[in-house]
Design a protein around this motif. Structure first.
Motif, mmCIF file in Angstrom:
data_model
loop_
_atom_site.group_PDB
_atom_site.id
_atom_site.type_symbol
_atom_site.label_atom_id
_atom_site.label_comp_id
_atom_site.label_asym_id
_atom_site.label_seq_id
_atom_site.Cartn_x
_atom_site.Cartn_y
_atom_site.Cartn_z
ATOM 1 N N SER A 21 63.208 -86.681 13.581
ATOM 2 C CA SER A 21 63.290 -86.447 12.143
ATOM 3 C C SER A 21 63.665 -84.981 11.939
ATOM 4 C CB SER A 21 61.954 -86.772 11.456
ATOM 5 O OG SER A 21 60.903 -86.023 12.041
ATOM 6 N N ALA A 22 64.257 -84.688 10.800
ATOM 7 C CA ALA A 22 64.601 -83.310 10.446
ATOM 8 C C ALA A 22 64.361 -83.142 8.956
ATOM 9 C CB ALA A 22 66.054 -83.005 10.788
ATOM 10 N N VAL A 23 63.629 -82.117 8.602
ATOM 11 C CA VAL A 23 63.306 -81.888 7.195
ATOM 12 C C VAL A 23 63.466 -80.413 6.844
ATOM 13 C CG1 VAL A 23 61.691 -83.835 7.053
ATOM 14 C CG2 VAL A 23 60.840 -81.580 7.669
ATOM 15 N N GLU A 24 63.772 -80.170 5.590
ATOM 16 C CA GLU A 24 63.792 -78.800 5.079
ATOM 17 C C GLU A 24 62.404 -78.497 4.539
ATOM 18 O OE1 GLU A 24 67.141 -77.176 2.630
ATOM 19 O OE2 GLU A 24 65.556 -76.971 1.126
ATOM 20 N N VAL A 25 61.933 -77.305 4.854
ATOM 21 C CA VAL A 25 60.627 -76.867 4.379
ATOM 22 C C VAL A 25 60.796 -75.578 3.578
ATOM 23 C CG1 VAL A 25 59.365 -77.962 6.273
ATOM 24 C CG2 VAL A 25 60.147 -75.611 6.526
ATOM 25 N N ALA A 26 59.808 -75.252 2.774
ATOM 26 C CA ALA A 26 59.900 -74.071 1.930
ATOM 27 C C ALA A 26 59.895 -72.776 2.748
ATOM 28 C CB ALA A 26 58.757 -74.045 0.917
ATOM 29 N N LYS A 27 59.120 -72.763 3.836
ATOM 30 C CA LYS A 27 58.986 -71.540 4.617
ATOM 31 C C LYS A 27 58.421 -71.888 5.985
ATOM 32 C CE LYS A 27 57.337 -66.850 4.014
ATOM 33 N NZ LYS A 27 56.610 -65.924 3.159
ATOM 34 N N LEU A 28 58.856 -71.151 7.009
ATOM 35 C CA LEU A 28 58.334 -71.321 8.368
ATOM 36 C C LEU A 28 57.596 -70.056 8.784
ATOM 37 C CD1 LEU A 28 61.418 -73.091 9.951
ATOM 38 C CD2 LEU A 28 59.142 -74.079 9.641
ATOM 39 N N PRO A 29 56.696 -70.150 9.768
ATOM 40 C CA PRO A 29 55.951 -68.964 10.197
ATOM 41 C C PRO A 29 56.869 -67.822 10.607
ATOM 42 C CG PRO A 29 55.029 -70.953 11.198
ATOM 43 C CD PRO A 29 56.300 -71.357 10.503
ATOM 44 N N LYS A 30 56.453 -66.618 10.278
ATOM 45 C CA LYS A 30 57.138 -65.371 10.649
ATOM 46 C C LYS A 30 58.587 -65.302 10.184
ATOM 47 C CE LYS A 30 54.209 -64.003 14.447
ATOM 48 N NZ LYS A 30 54.014 -62.560 14.382
ATOM 49 N N GLY A 31 58.941 -66.109 9.178
ATOM 50 C CA GLY A 31 60.294 -66.072 8.643
ATOM 51 C C GLY A 31 61.330 -66.761 9.508
ATOM 52 N N ALA A 32 60.893 -67.615 10.437
ATOM 53 C CA ALA A 32 61.824 -68.342 11.304
ATOM 54 C C ALA A 32 62.726 -69.244 10.470
ATOM 55 C CB ALA A 32 61.053 -69.184 12.316
ATOM 56 N N MET A 33 63.918 -69.512 11.016
ATOM 57 C CA MET A 33 64.869 -70.419 10.368
ATOM 58 C C MET A 33 64.681 -71.859 10.831
ATOM 59 S SD MET A 33 68.364 -68.248 10.780
ATOM 60 C CE MET A 33 68.513 -66.571 10.278
ATOM 61 N N VAL A 34 64.063 -72.044 12.016
ATOM 62 C CA VAL A 34 63.951 -73.373 12.609
ATOM 63 C C VAL A 34 62.680 -73.458 13.452
ATOM 64 C CG1 VAL A 34 65.394 -72.721 14.585
ATOM 65 C CG2 VAL A 34 65.177 -75.128 13.978
ATOM 66 N N GLU A 35 62.100 -74.647 13.472
ATOM 67 C CA GLU A 35 60.944 -74.954 14.313
ATOM 68 C C GLU A 35 61.143 -76.356 14.864
ATOM 69 O OE1 GLU A 35 56.047 -75.408 14.046
ATOM 70 O OE2 GLU A 35 57.145 -74.504 12.379
ATOM 71 N N VAL A 36 60.770 -76.564 16.122
ATOM 72 C CA VAL A 36 60.882 -77.881 16.740
ATOM 73 C C VAL A 36 59.559 -78.219 17.418
ATOM 74 C CG1 VAL A 36 62.050 -79.273 18.515
ATOM 75 C CG2 VAL A 36 63.364 -77.657 17.124
ATOM 76 N N GLU A 37 59.094 -79.441 17.200
ATOM 77 C CA GLU A 37 57.933 -79.933 17.946
ATOM 78 C C GLU A 37 58.319 -81.255 18.575
ATOM 79 O OE1 GLU A 37 54.604 -82.412 15.550
ATOM 80 O OE2 GLU A 37 54.976 -80.429 14.703
ATOM 81 N N VAL A 38 57.706 -81.560 19.711
ATOM 82 C CA VAL A 38 58.061 -82.786 20.430
ATOM 83 C C VAL A 38 56.829 -83.522 20.930
ATOM 84 C CG1 VAL A 38 60.309 -81.857 21.185
ATOM 85 C CG2 VAL A 38 58.327 -81.695 22.713
ATOM 86 N N ILE A 39 57.031 -84.796 21.187
ATOM 87 C CA ILE A 39 56.057 -85.650 21.866
ATOM 88 C C ILE A 39 56.777 -86.204 23.094
ATOM 89 C CG2 ILE A 39 54.645 -87.751 21.733
ATOM 90 C CD1 ILE A 39 54.598 -87.290 18.641
ATOM 91 N N ALA A 40 56.114 -86.146 24.231
ATOM 92 C CA ALA A 40 56.729 -86.610 25.483
ATOM 93 C C ALA A 40 55.793 -87.586 26.197
ATOM 94 C CB ALA A 40 57.030 -85.420 26.392
ATOM 95 N N LYS A 41 56.396 -88.468 26.988
ATOM 96 C CA LYS A 41 55.654 -89.424 27.811
ATOM 97 C C LYS A 41 55.840 -89.018 29.258
ATOM 98 C CE LYS A 41 53.879 -93.674 28.681
ATOM 99 N NZ LYS A 41 52.738 -93.432 29.529
ATOM 100 N N LYS A 42 54.747 -88.819 29.976
ATOM 101 C CA LYS A 42 54.830 -88.424 31.383
ATOM 102 C C LYS A 42 55.195 -89.611 32.252
ATOM 103 C CE LYS A 42 52.716 -84.998 32.989
ATOM 104 N NZ LYS A 42 51.804 -84.047 33.554
#
Length: 127
Positions: free
Chosen positions: A106-127
């Motif tokens: 998924s990709a969404v626009e947010v009002a603000k990210l920490p420390k003024g970042a332009m992008v953040e990515v989080e993931v879930i992985a299966k070992k």
């Protein structure tokens, strides 16, 4: 639930709040969102969204490696942008780190990210 293991690595920025870089539970890896912080300086790197996305993906890769995983283990990714107009640029950099079959995302626009970042990515992985 069989054990909850905290993943800690110096290949990604230290957590800047009350959270872990990642948690592994029952063969699943839940990674916290990564912003473009340099792990050594803890400062935002990159002035363009492409540069910041490369740093973010390297940070994600560091957390995955610490858990004995790689991008091939990722089953779900979430991208947070401060400007959805940057989606195509972020998508191009993001895709350069992955192979088919690509994870769900998924990709969404947010009002603000920490420390003024332009992008953040989080993931879930299966070992």
């Amino acid at each position: 639930m069989t054990g909850k293991n905290r993943i800690v690595t110096n290949m990604a920025p230290d957590a800047i709040g009350p959270y872990s870089q990642a948690i592994e539970v029952d063969g699943m890896l839940y990674c916290s969102g990564q912003i473009p912080l340099d792990p050594e300086t803890m400062e935002i790197t990159g002035t363009t969204v492409e540069e910041q996305t490369h740093r973010v993906m390297k940070n994600v890769e560091g957390v995955l490696k610490a858990a004995n995983c790689d991008f091939g283990n990722v089953i779900k990714a979430m991208i947070f942008l401060d400007d959805m107009n940057d989606f195509a640029k972020v998508n191009e950099v993001y895709a350069s780190y992955l192979k088919e079959p690509y994870p769900a995302r998924s990709a969404v626009e947010v009002a603000k990210l920490p420390k003024g970042a332009m992008v953040e990515v989080e993931v879930i992985a299966k070992k």
